[in-house]
Write a protein that holds these residues in place. Structure first.
Motif, PDB file in Angstrom:
ATOM      1  N   LEU A  95       0.833  -1.202   0.000  1.00 38.49           N
ATOM      2  CA  LEU A  95       0.000   0.000   0.000  1.00 38.49           C
ATOM      3  C   LEU A  95       0.869   1.255   0.000  1.00 38.49           C
ATOM      4  O   LEU A  95       0.603   2.220  -0.738  1.00 38.49           O
ATOM      5  CB  LEU A  95      -0.930  -0.019   1.215  1.00 38.49           C
ATOM      6  N   LYS A  96       1.929   1.263   0.808  1.00 36.31           N
ATOM      7  CA  LYS A  96       2.838   2.408   0.836  1.00 36.31           C
ATOM      8  C   LYS A  96       3.504   2.616  -0.522  1.00 36.31           C
ATOM      9  O   LYS A  96       3.654   3.757  -0.991  1.00 36.31           O
ATOM     10  CB  LYS A  96       3.921   2.199   1.904  1.00 36.31           C
ATOM     11  N   ARG A  97       3.893   1.516  -1.155  1.00 35.81           N
ATOM     12  CA  ARG A  97       4.557   1.619  -2.461  1.00 35.81           C
ATOM     13  C   ARG A  97       3.607   2.206  -3.504  1.00 35.81           C
ATOM     14  O   ARG A  97       3.985   3.062  -4.297  1.00 35.81           O
ATOM     15  CB  ARG A  97       5.057   0.250  -2.907  1.00 35.81           C
ATOM     16  N   GLY A 102       2.037   6.844  -6.833  1.00 39.73           N
ATOM     17  CA  GLY A 102       0.847   7.430  -7.414  1.00 39.73           C
ATOM     18  C   GLY A 102      -0.083   6.438  -8.070  1.00 39.73           C
ATOM     19  O   GLY A 102      -0.996   6.823  -8.804  1.00 39.73           O
ATOM     20  N   LEU A 103       0.137   5.133  -7.808  1.00 37.45           N
ATOM     21  CA  LEU A 103      -0.676   4.095  -8.437  1.00 37.45           C
ATOM     22  C   LEU A 103      -1.824   3.621  -7.554  1.00 37.45           C
ATOM     23  O   LEU A 103      -2.629   2.798  -7.981  1.00 37.45           O
ATOM     24  CB  LEU A 103       0.206   2.894  -8.807  1.00 37.45           C
ATOM     25  N   ALA A 104      -1.872   4.121  -6.333  1.00 31.09           N
ATOM     26  CA  ALA A 104      -2.919   3.667  -5.419  1.00 31.09           C
ATOM     27  C   ALA A 104      -4.279   4.186  -5.858  1.00 31.09           C
ATOM     28  O   ALA A 104      -4.415   5.338  -6.283  1.00 31.09           O
ATOM     29  CB  ALA A 104      -2.614   4.128  -3.994  1.00 31.09           C
ATOM     30  N   VAL A 105      -5.263   3.332  -5.778  1.00 30.42           N
ATOM     31  CA  VAL A 105      -6.641   3.706  -6.109  1.00 30.42           C
ATOM     32  C   VAL A 105      -7.500   3.447  -4.874  1.00 30.42           C
ATOM     33  O   VAL A 105      -7.110   2.690  -3.979  1.00 30.42           O
ATOM     34  CB  VAL A 105      -7.167   2.893  -7.316  1.00 30.42           C
ATOM     35  N   PRO A 106      -8.676   4.053  -4.799  1.00 32.05           N
ATOM     36  CA  PRO A 106      -9.548   3.793  -3.645  1.00 32.05           C
ATOM     37  C   PRO A 106      -9.846   2.304  -3.499  1.00 32.05           C
ATOM     38  O   PRO A 106      -9.934   1.571  -4.481  1.00 32.05           O
ATOM     39  CB  PRO A 106     -10.810   4.601  -3.966  1.00 32.05           C
ATOM     40  N   ALA A 107     -10.006   1.863  -2.262  1.00 32.57           N
ATOM     41  CA  ALA A 107     -10.352   0.468  -1.989  1.00 32.57           C
ATOM     42  C   ALA A 107     -11.759   0.184  -2.492  1.00 32.57           C
ATOM     43  O   ALA A 107     -12.517   1.098  -2.835  1.00 32.57           O
ATOM     44  CB  ALA A 107     -10.250   0.186  -0.495  1.00 32.57           C
ATOM     45  N   ASN A 112     -10.185   6.141   0.747  1.00 34.47           N
ATOM     46  CA  ASN A 112      -8.981   6.749   0.189  1.00 34.47           C
ATOM     47  C   ASN A 112      -7.745   5.990   0.684  1.00 34.47           C
ATOM     48  O   ASN A 112      -7.671   5.631   1.858  1.00 34.47           O
ATOM     49  CB  ASN A 112      -8.919   8.214   0.623  1.00 34.47           C
ATOM     50  N   PRO A 113      -6.745   5.728  -0.190  1.00 33.43           N
ATOM     51  CA  PRO A 113      -5.573   4.934   0.221  1.00 33.43           C
ATOM     52  C   PRO A 113      -4.831   5.507   1.417  1.00 33.43           C
ATOM     53  O   PRO A 113      -4.376   4.757   2.283  1.00 33.43           O
ATOM     54  CB  PRO A 113      -4.700   4.937  -1.039  1.00 33.43           C
ATOM     55  N   ILE A 114      -4.688   6.832   1.479  1.00 35.28           N
ATOM     56  CA  ILE A 114      -3.969   7.428   2.604  1.00 35.28           C
ATOM     57  C   ILE A 114      -4.764   7.236   3.898  1.00 35.28           C
ATOM     58  O   ILE A 114      -4.200   6.910   4.950  1.00 35.28           O
ATOM     59  CB  ILE A 114      -3.708   8.921   2.331  1.00 35.28           C
ATOM     60  N   ASP A 115      -6.086   7.431   3.817  1.00 34.13           N
ATOM     61  CA  ASP A 115      -6.923   7.190   5.003  1.00 34.13           C
ATOM     62  C   ASP A 115      -6.875   5.722   5.406  1.00 34.13           C
ATOM     63  O   ASP A 115      -6.888   5.390   6.599  1.00 34.13           O
ATOM     64  CB  ASP A 115      -8.371   7.595   4.711  1.00 34.13           C
ATOM     65  N   GLN A 116      -6.830   4.855   4.411  1.00 33.94           N
ATOM     66  CA  GLN A 116      -6.759   3.424   4.692  1.00 33.94           C
ATOM     67  C   GLN A 116      -5.475   3.089   5.435  1.00 33.94           C
ATOM     68  O   GLN A 116      -5.491   2.361   6.436  1.00 33.94           O
ATOM     69  CB  GLN A 116      -6.836   2.636   3.385  1.00 33.94           C
ATOM     70  N   LEU A 117      -4.342   3.630   4.968  1.00 33.92           N
ATOM     71  CA  LEU A 117      -3.063   3.372   5.631  1.00 33.92           C
ATOM     72  C   LEU A 117      -3.090   3.889   7.062  1.00 33.92           C
ATOM     73  O   LEU A 117      -2.622   3.209   7.988  1.00 33.92           O
ATOM     74  CB  LEU A 117      -1.927   4.019   4.840  1.00 33.92           C
ATOM     75  N   GLU A 118      -3.639   5.073   7.266  1.00 32.51           N
ATOM     76  CA  GLU A 118      -3.720   5.635   8.615  1.00 32.51           C
ATOM     77  C   GLU A 118      -4.559   4.751   9.528  1.00 32.51           C
ATOM     78  O   GLU A 118      -4.189   4.490  10.682  1.00 32.51           O
ATOM     79  CB  GLU A 118      -4.311   7.043   8.551  1.00 32.51           C
ATOM     80  N   LEU A 119      -5.689   4.255   9.013  1.00 32.47           N
ATOM     81  CA  LEU A 119      -6.555   3.385   9.810  1.00 32.47           C
ATOM     82  C   LEU A 119      -5.846   2.074  10.144  1.00 32.47           C
ATOM     83  O   LEU A 119      -5.948   1.570  11.276  1.00 32.47           O
ATOM     84  CB  LEU A 119      -7.848   3.110   9.045  1.00 32.47           C
ATOM     85  N   LEU A 120      -5.123   1.507   9.177  1.00 33.26           N
ATOM     86  CA  LEU A 120      -4.424   0.247   9.419  1.00 33.26           C
ATOM     87  C   LEU A 120      -3.350   0.415  10.482  1.00 33.26           C
ATOM     88  O   LEU A 120      -3.197  -0.443  11.367  1.00 33.26           O
ATOM     89  CB  LEU A 120      -3.793  -0.262   8.120  1.00 33.26           C
TER      90      LEU A 120
END
Length: 738
Positions: A95-97, A102-107, A112-120
């Motif tokens: 997910l960080k990579r 810039g390849l991350a898309v919403p789950a 949002n990927p950044i919100d997802q990482l923060e939640l994880l």
């Protein structure tokens, strides 16, 4: 009694290559949105990564359970730690990579990927803190009450300290390599998952303080026995251990002579260790993978674990040099890395473990046999044999099948997939013996099996040297199917014997992984498996199958067709039900089909060990779906798919989970059962798995899991795994079989 094989619908027996990705098309009909007042903000899928953390939380609940045998609780603590390491190395790292590139898309649930990482990261912090607390507040005191302790240096007698110091000088000191950090020595590379000491020393002449890093060697046991091996395996004496890192810490002056030891702190780094091999550009897959394994060691850090009393200046140095963010730092009480508790979990204290279990030989493999070892070929000619491990012995069934094939002069050829196996695998030995005896032997070795890559490369080369034809499958796909094919000359004909399983050909894990396997000499299955092996080793992209569903072409489309048939059956007022047992269910097309089935009145039971992105029990969407999870002594690993089929049930077993990687990027195989007794037994067993009287976790519509293991009076509910142990024992002695 063997019945005529139930045929899959015609459209499943000939899926043209043009339909490979057809199941990605949005199915006809629409699904209702989940209403905001329900608290789901129009999300019909649970978050995949958060669901995995919920799975590991269920593992932790077992470690917290005072009713479980103590050393089994210790084992669950170790499993939790190992699981979380892999989660960071692969899922968080990936997910960080994707975010960084810039390849991350919403789950799938819109997050949002950044919100997802923060939640994880927030959830992982909570879980690791809880994990450490379980050990310090519950498990460690309970161990001490049984004479099992991880003790400190100051708690030892002078004689014990002297003995350990002598052992340290002889066995540990020569292995250690202190690495200074100063203008002439840059900050050293910290290997992933290694335990380290951050040491501050002072020059007594100048008063200058300096930093050094010292790695705790992973080639030496993490826990050192103080009372000797006999005491460690005796219920009548204490079993005391000292952690290797603590032993090193009290002898730091030997490593820095002439310097004053100011302070030391323990820390640990987790790195991105996922592999990326561009197979299309790799002339030699083995060489490409070996280079990638070397690169894996230098992946960027994704987590830093430090002891909670660390000097803030030392922590600042570590975070700066390693390049980790504040929310990637985990402050925990010592000891770090509770994977090392596996040493204690393995103590031979029978009163602190589950009762010993040894799998039984299937009655059908012993029927009418007087020899010490049953003739597997004769038994399989009489009828299909459905195996259920570890209740049915792996060594006297699957392993015996391949060993007898290797030794049988009538066997002409053996074909075998190997995804994971043990370092001393009798399966590999049997293939080598067969090749050396002049048989045609094909081994499809999946060298990209995560974290087993190096071992599989080693076995691939060993097999090649013995004359086995070794192939690595289809470019771009992992071969995850569990298949064995034996071709035997009988009179003037060749007969094919097959094993199709849900688990790996791994004799050790077969003792504690729950899996199904089918031994059969059915002509249609033999023809299907032959075609699949030809596709894997050669060129056969248009192969069609009778009894198999094969990913990536027909597993998703086949299962969707069966679910749609159940919907039509429900609408017609006939028997309609779907039961799915998998490790994970994430695939949106499958989940949406189950939602449609629920809306049509189809009863849907899902049994999932790990990740579940499906929301059950949502009014108007999934009120006819219930999801259960069973964790316990054995790792639930089998994949089972049951369709009521208007009273003529269809049952599939196989290797595929309901995930994108399994359905799109792996070669998977499901086989339909044909024996009526086997079909009835599997259906009955799955009914027991989902029964409210069986201990399990229940998934709620909000994504939370509730553990149900006691009734209203506080009595324990039935443990399906212990029931199966007793049931198999009784069946064996009463002449019945599962």
């Amino acid at each position: 009694m063997t019945t005529t094989p139930k045929q899959p619908p015609a459209q499943l027996r000939d899926v043209p290559s043009s339909k490979v990705n057809e199941d990605r098309i949005e199915p006809a009909g629409s699904l209702p949105d989940l209403h905001p007042e329900g608290g789901f903000e129009n999300e019909r899928f649970l978050d995949r990564e958060l669901s995995w953390l919920h799975f590991n939380a269920r593992v932790l609940e077992l470690a917290e359970d005072p009713d479980l045998p103590l050393l089994e609780r210790v084992n669950f603590l170790s499993i939790f730690a190992s699981n979380l390491d892999e989660f960071f190395m692969v899922r968080v790292a990936g997910l960080k990579r994707r975010i960084a590139t810039g390849l991350a898309v919403p789950a799938a649930n819109g997050m949002n990927p950044i919100d997802q990482l923060e939640l994880l990261l927030t959830s992982a912090h909570e879980l690791q803190t809880r994990h450490a607390k379980v050990y310090s507040d519950s498990v460690a005191p309970d161990l001490a009450s049984h004479g099992i302790r991880i003790t400190g240096w100051d708690d030892l007698s002078a004689a014990e300290q002297k003995t350990l110091s002598e052992w340290f000088v002889a066995q540990v000191f020569p292995v250690l390599t202190p690495l200074a950090v100063d203008p002439a020595h840059p900050f050293p590379y910290i290997s992933g998952l290694s335990l380290n000491l951050a040491v501050v020393v002072r020059n007594p002449l100048t008063g200058k303080e300096l930093f050094a890093r010292l790695k705790v060697p992973d080639t030496i046991s993490r826990l050192i026995s103080i009372d000797g091996p006999r005491a460690a395996h005796s219920s009548h004496r204490s079993a005391r251990f000292i952690a290797l890192e603590d032993l090193i810490a009290v002898h730091l002056e030997l490593l820095f002579p002439g310097m004053e030891i100011v302070e030391h702190h323990f820390f640990r780094v987790t790195r991105n260790e996922d592999l990326e091999v561009e197979e299309d550009d790799a002339e030699n897959l083995l060489q490409a993978l070996e280079k990638e394994l070397l690169r894996r060691r230098f992946g960027p850090p994704v987590r830093l674990e430090v002891v909670d009393d660390i000097n803030p200046q030392i922590m600042d140095l570590l975070t700066r040099e390693l390049g980790v963010e504040e929310d990637e730092v985990f402050k925990l009480p010592a000891p770090l890395d509770l994977r090392g508790m596996g040493v204690i979990a393995g103590l031979d204290r029978t009163e602190l473990h589950y009762p010993k279990h040894v799998g039984h030989t299937s009655r059908f493999l012993n029927e009418s046999e007087t020899a010490k070892a049953a003739n597997v070929f004769a038994a399989v000619r009489r009828r299909d044999i459905l195996l259920h491990h570890p209740y049915d012995s792996f060594s006297t069934s699957v392993q015996a099948f391949l060993e007898q094939a290797a030794a049988d002069p009538k066997v002409m050829a053996i074909k075998q997939t190997l995804y994971r196996t043990s370092g001393d695998s009798p399966i590999v030995d049997a293939l080598i013996d067969a090749a050396e005896a002049g048989k045609q032997v094909l081994a499809l070795v999946e060298i990209k099996a995560r974290f087993d890559e190096q071992a599989n490369i080693t076995w691939a080369r060993k097999l090649e040297q013995a004359g086995v034809h070794v192939v690595y499958g289809i470019v771009g796909l992992k071969t995850h199917s569990k298949l064995s094919l034996v071709v035997r000359r009988e009179g003037d004909k060749l007969r094919r014997y097959c094993h199709i399983g849900t688990g790996n050909y791994h004799p050790r894990t077969a003792r504690y992984y729950e899996d199904f396997g089918l031994l059969t000499s059915d002509d249609e299955v033999g023809e299907d498996v032959s075609k699949l092996f030809n596709q894997l080793s050669g060129y056969a992209p248009r192969s069609t199958y009778n009894r198999l569903l094969v990913a990536p072409r027909s597993v998703r489309t086949g299962l969707l067709a069966h679910i749609e048939q159940e919907i039509r059956n429900a609408q017609a007022g006939v028997d309609a039900k779907v039961v799915i047992k998998v490790n994970s269910i994430v695939d949106e097309a499958i989940i949406d089909a189950l939602y449609r089935a629920s809306q049509a009145g189809v009863k849907v039971d899902v049994i999932v060990r790990g990740i579940c992105a499906l929301r059950p029990g949502v009014p108007g969407l999934s009120e006819n779906i219930q999801v259960r999870s069973i964790l316990g002594r054995f790792l639930e690993h089998s994949r089972v798919f049951i369709f009521a089929n208007a009273g003529d049930p269809l049952v599939y077993i196989g290797s595929a989970d309901m995930m994108h990687r399994n359905l799109d990027r792996r070669v998977e195989a499901l086989v339909s059962l044909s024996n009526e007794e086997d079909i009835a037994d599997v259906i009955s067993l799955m009914d027991r798995y989902v029964d409210d009287g069986t201990a399990s976790w229940h998934l709620n519509a909000d994504g939370q899991w509730d553990r149900h293991y006691k009734d209203e009076e506080g009595n324990p509910l039935s443990d399906v795994q212990f029931w199966l142990i007793q049931d198999h024992f009784q069946r064996r002695n009463s002449g019945r079989n599962s």
